[in-house]
Design an enzyme around this catalytic site. Structure first.
Site, PDB file in Angstrom:
ATOM      1  N   ASP A  29      -0.207  -9.568 -31.839  1.00 17.41           N
ATOM      2  CA  ASP A  29       0.466  -9.298 -30.573  1.00 17.41           C
ATOM      3  C   ASP A  29       1.046 -10.642 -30.102  1.00 17.41           C
ATOM      4  OD1 ASP A  29      -1.529 -10.818 -29.472  1.00 17.41           O
ATOM      5  OD2 ASP A  29      -2.728  -9.104 -28.886  1.00 17.41           O
ATOM      6  N   SER A  30       1.803 -10.616 -29.015  1.00 21.63           N
ATOM      7  CA  SER A  30       2.434 -11.863 -28.578  1.00 21.63           C
ATOM      8  C   SER A  30       1.473 -12.726 -27.767  1.00 21.63           C
ATOM      9  CB  SER A  30       3.641 -11.545 -27.711  1.00 21.63           C
ATOM     10  OG  SER A  30       3.199 -10.899 -26.528  1.00 21.63           O
TER      11      SER A  30
ATOM     12  N   GLY B 183       0.853 -11.959 -24.700  1.00 28.57           N
ATOM     13  CA  GLY B 183       1.253 -11.713 -23.307  1.00 28.57           C
ATOM     14  C   GLY B 183       0.332 -10.763 -22.566  1.00 28.57           C
ATOM     15  N   PHE B 184       0.022  -9.634 -23.163  1.00 29.30           N
ATOM     16  CA  PHE B 184      -0.768  -8.612 -22.464  1.00 29.30           C
ATOM     17  C   PHE B 184      -2.114  -9.172 -21.988  1.00 29.30           C
ATOM     18  CE2 PHE B 184      -3.871  -5.178 -22.300  1.00 29.30           C
ATOM     19  CZ  PHE B 184      -3.235  -4.280 -21.462  1.00 29.30           C
TER      20      PHE B 184
ATOM     21  N   ASP C 268       6.377 -10.550 -23.764  1.00 30.87           N
ATOM     22  CA  ASP C 268       6.923  -9.683 -22.720  1.00 30.87           C
ATOM     23  C   ASP C 268       6.236  -9.957 -21.401  1.00 30.87           C
ATOM     24  OD1 ASP C 268       4.573  -8.627 -23.986  1.00 30.87           O
ATOM     25  OD2 ASP C 268       4.805  -6.846 -22.752  1.00 30.87           O
TER      26      ASP C 268
ATOM     27  N   GLY D  36       2.607  -2.394 -21.587  1.00 32.89           N
ATOM     28  CA  GLY D  36       2.028  -2.114 -20.271  1.00 32.89           C
ATOM     29  C   GLY D  36       0.930  -1.082 -20.397  1.00 32.89           C
TER      30      GLY D  36
ATOM     31  N   ASP E 244      -3.310   1.604 -31.710  1.00 37.92           N
ATOM     32  CA  ASP E 244      -4.489   0.735 -31.771  1.00 37.92           C
ATOM     33  C   ASP E 244      -5.274   0.937 -30.490  1.00 37.92           C
ATOM     34  OD1 ASP E 244      -2.648  -0.989 -29.996  1.00 37.92           O
ATOM     35  OD2 ASP E 244      -4.544  -2.094 -29.954  1.00 37.92           O
TER      36      ASP E 244
ATOM     37  N   CYS F 237     -18.248  14.290 -42.234  1.00 39.88           N
ATOM     38  CA  CYS F 237     -17.751  12.933 -42.502  1.00 39.88           C
ATOM     39  C   CYS F 237     -18.410  12.382 -43.756  1.00 39.88           C
ATOM     40  CB  CYS F 237     -18.041  12.037 -41.305  1.00 39.88           C
ATOM     41  SG  CYS F 237     -17.518  10.339 -41.550  1.00 39.88           S
TER      42      CYS F 237
ATOM     43  N   CYS G 269     -18.454   9.078 -44.615  1.00 35.84           N
ATOM     44  CA  CYS G 269     -18.575   7.612 -44.549  1.00 35.84           C
ATOM     45  C   CYS G 269     -19.984   7.178 -44.959  1.00 35.84           C
ATOM     46  CB  CYS G 269     -18.220   7.099 -43.156  1.00 35.84           C
ATOM     47  SG  CYS G 269     -19.541   7.250 -41.951  1.00 35.84           S
TER      48      CYS G 269
ATOM     49  N   CYS H 245     -22.696   8.383 -42.461  1.00 37.77           N
ATOM     50  CA  CYS H 245     -23.032   9.814 -42.456  1.00 37.77           C
ATOM     51  C   CYS H 245     -23.640  10.281 -43.782  1.00 37.77           C
ATOM     52  CB  CYS H 245     -21.791  10.632 -42.123  1.00 37.77           C
ATOM     53  SG  CYS H 245     -21.216  10.334 -40.448  1.00 37.77           S
TER      54      CYS H 245
ATOM     55  N   HIS I 256     -18.511   4.445 -38.999  1.00 37.49           N
ATOM     56  CA  HIS I 256     -18.285   5.874 -38.753  1.00 37.49           C
ATOM     57  C   HIS I 256     -17.080   6.113 -37.839  1.00 37.49           C
ATOM     58  CE1 HIS I 256     -18.442  10.013 -37.857  1.00 37.49           C
ATOM     59  NE2 HIS I 256     -18.394   9.675 -36.575  1.00 37.49           N
TER      60      HIS I 256
HETATM   61 ZN   LIG Z   1     -19.232   9.137 -40.639  1.00 33.66          ZN
END
Ligand SMILES: [Zn+2]
Length: 341
Positions: free
Chosen positions: A72-73, A75-76, A130, A206, A256, A294, A296, A299, A325
Site C-alpha cells: 500500500d502507499s 497513506g491510509f 492518496d 477510504g 484484503d 474444510c 485444512c 480441520c 483455517h
Molecule cells: Zn479448516
C-alpha cells in the site's frame, strides 16, 4: 512474473503488515491457497527501513515468497494515525510529516518518496499516495481530498515513469486510489480523472462500510462504472465473506482484510455453517473439527475441544492453526468465485 493475471481472476490478499502474516510460515501461507499478499509501506518504512530491505534483496527474498506482493502507499494507516492523534505530525499539500512514536525519528512521506520506498521494498504492485480521511466528510472536505488525491496520483505516476522507467523497466504495476468519501458523484469524478492519467489498477479507498457496518455499494458502483473493464479493481479492506461476494458482484476482483487473521487469533472462525466461537465453553468437549467441509491442516487433524483448550491457554500453536483455517476458508471462497472448485 505475469502480473496480468491480477486483471483476470479474483484474489484475496492477507495482510503481511511487516513482511509476515502473523503466526504463519511462508510455506503454511502457500498451503492456504494464497497467491498474493499485501504489505504495509508505513510499518516497513519505520522498521527495518527500505534501504535495509533493498540490501537484503527485497521483501520477497526475505520472506522466501514466490507469489505476488502488493504494497500500500502508507497513506491510509498514516493518515488515520494522524487524524486520530495517535501519532504526532501533519498532513500537508506535499504529503505528510510525522514522528514515529517508537524511536522518535521524523519522516516525510511524499508522493515521490512513497514510490521510492515501495520500489526498494521490492513489491510487484505499487499504490499511489492518496489523501485518505475520515468517513463523514463535508462536501468541501471530500472535494479537497479528491483534488489532492488526483495531484498526488499524477506526481506518483510521473515519478514512477521518469525516475524508475515505469513498468517496462521495473516490471512492476502502478495502481491508484479512488477517493470521494460518501459522495458517489465525487467517486465517479475521481475515477474518471485517474483514468485520464492512466494506471494498471484502481483501488477503492477510504472507508468501505458506513456507520452501520454496511458496504457502501453505491459509491463502489460509481467507481466501477467509470474505469476500464480489463484492469485491477481492488476493494481495499473488504471484508466479511458476504461483503466480498457483494463487492465481486459489483465488479471488484481483489480484496484484503485484517479480519481473517485477527478474528482467528480471537477464536472467531468462519465455517460453512456460519461463525464459530472456539472460546465458548460448549467447545470444551466438542470432538468435531472446526468445519467438517474444510480440508485444512487444522480441520483434518484437530478437534474443536483441543483448539479450545490451547487457545484458552494462549498456546501459539492454536493461533497458527486457527489462522490457517480462517485463511483457507477465505481462499476457498475465492476459488469458488474463480470457478476452480
Ligand atoms: Zn479448516
Amino acid at each position: 512474473m505475469d502480473l496480468d493475471i491480477l486483471k483476470k481472476k479474483y484474489f484475496f490478499m492477507p495482510d503481511a503488515t511487516r513482511g509476515a502474516v502473523r503466526y504463519l510460515t511462508t510455506k503454511q501461507l502457500e498451503e492456504t491457497g494464497t497467491e498474493a499478499i499485501v504489505t504495509n509501506t508505513l510499518h516497513l518504512l519505520i522498521h527495518p527501513g527500505p534501504d535495509v530491505i533493498q540490501q537484503l534483496g527485497g521483501i520477497k527474498k526475505m520472506m522466501g515468497w514466490n507469489g505476488i506482493v502488493f504494497t500500500d502507499s502508507g497513506g491510509f494507516q498514516l493518515f488515520s494515525l494522524l487524524h486520530s492523534k495517535k501519532w504526532k505530525g501533519k498532513v500537508h499539500d506535499n504529503g505528510a510529516t510525522f514522528r514515529s512514536p517508537k524511536e522518535g525519528n521524523t519522516y516525510e512521506l511524499t508522493p515521490e518518496s512513497s514510490i521510492d520506498i515501495q520500489i526498494k521494498i521490492g513489491s510487484d504492485v505499487l499504490v499511489t499516495l492518496d489523501d485518505c480521511r475520515d468517513t463523514n466528510l463535508s462536501r468541501k472536505e471530500a472535494e479537497q481530498s479528491v483534488e489532492r488525491t488526483l495531484k498526488w496520483a499524477y506526481r506518483c505516476k510521473n515519478h514512477f515513469d521518469k525516475e524508475h522507467g515505469g513498468t517496462s523497466k521495473t516490471g512492476k504495476l502502478l495502481t491508484c486510489v479512488v477517493q470521494g468519501a460518501n459522495y458517489s458523484d465525487l467517486r465517479a469524478y475521481c475515477a474518471k480523472e485517474l483514468v485520464k492519467i492512466g494506471f494498471d489498477g484502481y483501488n477503492f479507498g477510504g472507508y468501505v462500510v458506513d456507520s452501520d457496518g454496511e458496504l457502501v455499494v453505491e459509491e463502489m458502483s460509481a467507481m466501477i462504472e467509470n474505469i476500464p473493464k480489463d484492469t485491477i479493481k481492488y476493494a481495499m479492506g473488504v471484508g466479511k465473506p458476504e461483503d466480498i461476494l457483494k463487492a465481486a458482484e459489483i465488479g471488484f476482483n481483489l480484496f484484503d482484510t485484517v479480519l481473517v487473521t485477527r478474528n482467528a487469533r480471537h477464536g472467531t472462525l468462519y465455517t460453512s455453517e456460519g461463525v464459530l466461537r472456539i472460546k465458548n465453553s460448549d467447545m470444551g468437549l466438542d470432538k468435531r473439527p472446526v468445519d467438517i467441509n474444510c480440508n485444512c491442516e487444522c480441520c483434518k487433524n484437530y478437534s474443536r475441544a483441543y483448539l479450545h483448550h490451547m487457545l484458552k491457554n494462549e498456546e501459539a500453536t492454536a493461533l497458527t492453526l486457527l489462522t490457517i483455517h480462517n485463511l483457507t476458508f477465505y481462499q476457498n471462497l475465492i476459488a469458488k468465485l474463480n470457478g476452480d472448485i
